[in-house]
Design an enzyme around this catalytic site. Structure first.
Site, mmCIF file in Angstrom:
data_model
loop_
_atom_site.group_PDB
_atom_site.id
_atom_site.type_symbol
_atom_site.label_atom_id
_atom_site.label_comp_id
_atom_site.label_asym_id
_atom_site.label_seq_id
_atom_site.Cartn_x
_atom_site.Cartn_y
_atom_site.Cartn_z
ATOM 1 C CG ASN A 187 -1.901 1.090 1.294
ATOM 2 O OD1 ASN A 187 -1.613 2.203 0.872
ATOM 3 N ND2 ASN A 187 -3.082 0.803 1.821
ATOM 4 C CE LYS A 197 -0.335 -0.349 5.842
ATOM 5 N NZ LYS A 197 -0.932 -1.685 6.193
ATOM 6 C CG ASP A 214 -3.483 -6.220 9.833
ATOM 7 O OD1 ASP A 214 -3.509 -6.101 8.590
ATOM 8 O OD2 ASP A 214 -4.429 -6.703 10.464
HETATM 9 P P1 ITT Z 1 -0.561 -4.073 3.309
HETATM 10 O O1 ITT Z 1 -1.184 -5.239 4.061
HETATM 11 O O2 ITT Z 1 0.127 -4.478 2.045
HETATM 12 O O3 ITT Z 1 0.305 -3.222 4.188
HETATM 13 P P2 ITT Z 1 -3.316 -3.093 3.197
HETATM 14 O O4 ITT Z 1 -3.950 -1.970 2.436
HETATM 15 O O5 ITT Z 1 -3.934 -4.458 3.045
HETATM 16 O O6 ITT Z 1 -1.768 -3.103 2.819
HETATM 17 P P3 ITT Z 1 -3.951 -3.178 6.033
HETATM 18 O O7 ITT Z 1 -4.287 -4.621 5.962
HETATM 19 O O8 ITT Z 1 -3.094 -2.705 7.155
HETATM 20 O O9 ITT Z 1 -3.248 -2.677 4.693
HETATM 21 O O10 ITT Z 1 -5.226 -2.250 6.082
HETATM 22 C C1 ITT Z 1 -6.519 -2.734 5.927
HETATM 23 C C2 ITT Z 1 -7.403 -1.689 5.340
HETATM 24 O O11 ITT Z 1 -7.818 -0.785 6.370
HETATM 25 C C3 ITT Z 1 -6.788 -0.804 4.274
HETATM 26 O O12 ITT Z 1 -6.783 -1.420 3.023
HETATM 27 C C4 ITT Z 1 -7.717 0.402 4.338
HETATM 28 O O13 ITT Z 1 -8.896 0.154 3.604
HETATM 29 C C5 ITT Z 1 -8.046 0.489 5.824
HETATM 30 N N1 ITT Z 1 -7.117 1.448 6.461
HETATM 31 C C6 ITT Z 1 -6.035 1.180 7.234
HETATM 32 N N2 ITT Z 1 -5.413 2.328 7.583
HETATM 33 C C7 ITT Z 1 -6.111 3.324 7.013
HETATM 34 C C8 ITT Z 1 -5.964 4.723 6.964
HETATM 35 O O14 ITT Z 1 -4.953 5.353 7.548
HETATM 36 N N3 ITT Z 1 -6.864 5.424 6.274
HETATM 37 C C9 ITT Z 1 -7.890 4.821 5.651
HETATM 38 N N4 ITT Z 1 -8.106 3.511 5.623
HETATM 39 C C10 ITT Z 1 -7.209 2.764 6.298
#
Ligand code: ITT
Length: 200
Positions: free
Chosen positions: A11, A14, A69
């Protein structure tokens, strides 16, 4: 002396937020993105997921590395989407969450929080450390803003005091002042500074 840490994430948003925060707050640090296929387990807590995720990444990278996560938790929906945030974003998106929230009109019923759990592995200390951060807020009544990613358009943080903007209406610069991610990264930063005996 410059030193590197890898953030294993697919991501880019992130990564950009983490880079902005960490490179500013740890002198000499260069944050690099490690992309790859890191399997996620379905578990009950962000910490369990983060600890599992990093195992695969440490096989691909011998340097200092962390993974995260994160998720959006809505108490009136029993914490949903929580640890399922990634799949729920893809399947229901912000519109689906707004639909689920339609019957909850008062702000106290619309309370929500973002949480992040970062798991760090530093070969020198040979241990896995986790750091969590959280920001409380409410679910907006409609999507607003074009910045950020994920559920940013429907999340209104309780900070700074009196805030009405969704995360997607804030700049990354504003978001990292208060976000769950930077709060987790602040603890990670304190640990690294202490480990490397760097000036704080
Ligand atoms: P990685 O696992 O590759 O790091 P990911 O997008 O799957 O990427 P996560 O599992 O940590 O990341 O996050 C789960 C979801 O939660 C993410 O796809 C977003 O939809 C939401 N999310 C997490 N942090 C956020 C933020 O700061 N702002 C908005 N949505 C967020």
């Amino acid at each position: 002396m410059p030193f590197e840490i890898f953030f294993a994430t697919g991501n880019k948003n992130k990564f950009d937020e983490a880079k902005l925060y960490l490179e500013r707050n740890i002198r000499g640090l260069i944050l690099k993105q490690l992309t790859g296929d890191f399997p996620e387990i379905q578990a009950g807590t962000l910490e369990e997921v983060a600890r599992f995720k990093i195992l695969a990444a440490t096989k691909q990278c011998t340097g200092n590395i962390f993974m995260e996560d994160a998720g959006l938790f809505i108490p009136v929906l029993n914490g949903f989407p929580g640890v399922y945030s990634s799949q729920v974003k893809k399947m229901l998106d912000c519109k689906g969450i707004l639909k689920l929230m339609e019957e909850y009109k008062s702000l106290d019923k619309r309370e929500a929080y973002f949480e992040a759990c970062d798991c760090l592995f530093m070969p020198a200390s040979n241990e896995f450390k986790t750091f969590s951060g959280r920001i409380d807020g409410t679910i907006a009544f409609e999507e607003r803003g074009k910045n950020g990613f994920g559920f940013d358009p429907i999340f209104v943080a309780n900070e700074p005091r009196g805030n009405k903007k969704t995360f997607a209406e804030m700049t990354n610069e504003d978001k990292i002042q208060i976000s769950h991610r930077s709060r987790a990264l602040q603890k990670l930063k304190d640990f690294i500074v202490q480990q490397r005996k760097l000036p704080a």
